[in-house]
Structure formats: C-alpha cells, structure tokens
Design an enzyme around this catalytic site. Structure first.
Site: not given
Length: 153
Positions: A57, A85
């Site tokens: 990401e 996360c």
C-alpha cells in the site's frame, strides 16, 4: 463499481502479490484506480528494500502520488489482497483514498475490521469506504502457501 469490476481489478492486485512472492516477499499486492483506469500498481518490498514501511500500500501511494503529481489521491479506489495494517491505513487516510477493496482479512494486524476497525473512528476527519472478501480464497491461499513453504525452509 460493481462486482465484475471488483474481480477484474483484484486480479491485477493478485498479479502484484505473485510478483512479491517470486521475490520471497510476503505476497501482498495493491493497485489504485481512478475513473475506472489503472493509476499505479505495487507489491510488498520490505525485505528487498530493507525498509519496514515498504508495504504494498505504501509503495502504491508513493508511485501514484508521483504519477498524479499530488500527495492527495481523492476519488480513487485501492485494491489490495490483504487487509491494511494500521500504518498503511494511516497513510491511506492521509492520501484521502475514497475506498479500499481488500481480498482477505488480516486477523493479526488488520485495521479495517478484523483486528481493529479504525475506518469509521470519530478521531479522523476522513472516512473510507470498505469492501472486503473480494476473491478471498485466492488471496488467502497465496499467503498460506507462502508461509507454509517458508516454514519448510
């Protein structure tokens, strides 16, 4: 976007995850879409870059921001094979991503509902739409087979 589009885009994220696996990285891949067009794609690279923040990401946000010449990425959708996360979700919020579509839950560190849900917290001024379990079995299998092979070594 409809389910057919979600599957099409998630398959591209899975291709990125497979690239990570070939490099012996945890197989997580991500892509960014705007106006139904691919903006950028990336995969996990913390081991090869020796950078603990080089999650798929984060790598994707770096590439897309350069491509669009803006640190804000409004009206975009991120497809990622594994639930983000806390670190990645924070960066996604800072980038003002509109929606996250992820493949499989992360029961250990997932910040979009599995371990903790920070996507609808009143603490943040940016709320992100979430859709999960798109091609879940394929995304999960990539991870489980990777860790099974790693344990054998």
């Amino acid at each position: 976007m409809d389910q057919i589009d979600d599957i099409k885009w998630m398959k591209l994220a899975i291709k990125q995850a497979k690239l990570a696996k070939k490099k012996e990285e945890v197989p997580v891949g991500a892509i960014l879409i705007k106006d139904n067009k691919l903006i950028a794609s990336a995969h996990n690279q913390p081991i090869t870059t020796k950078d603990p923040t080089a999650h798929a990401e984060i790598q994707l946000l770096r590439l897309a921001s350069k491509k669009l010449n803006n640190y804000r990425l409004p009206n975009t959708t991120m497809y990622v094979t594994l639930e983000p996360c806390i670190m990645c979700l924070g960066a996604i919020m800072q980038a003002r991503i509109e929606k996250i579509v992820f493949g499989t839950n992360d029961e250990k560190t997932g910040a979009c509902g599995s371990c903790i849900d920070l996507t609808n917290s009143a603490c943040f001024n940016h709320l992100i739409k979430i859709k999960n379990n798109v091609l879940q079995l394929e995304c999960k299998q990539l991870l489980t087979s990777f860790f099974k092979e790693l344990r054998k070594k």
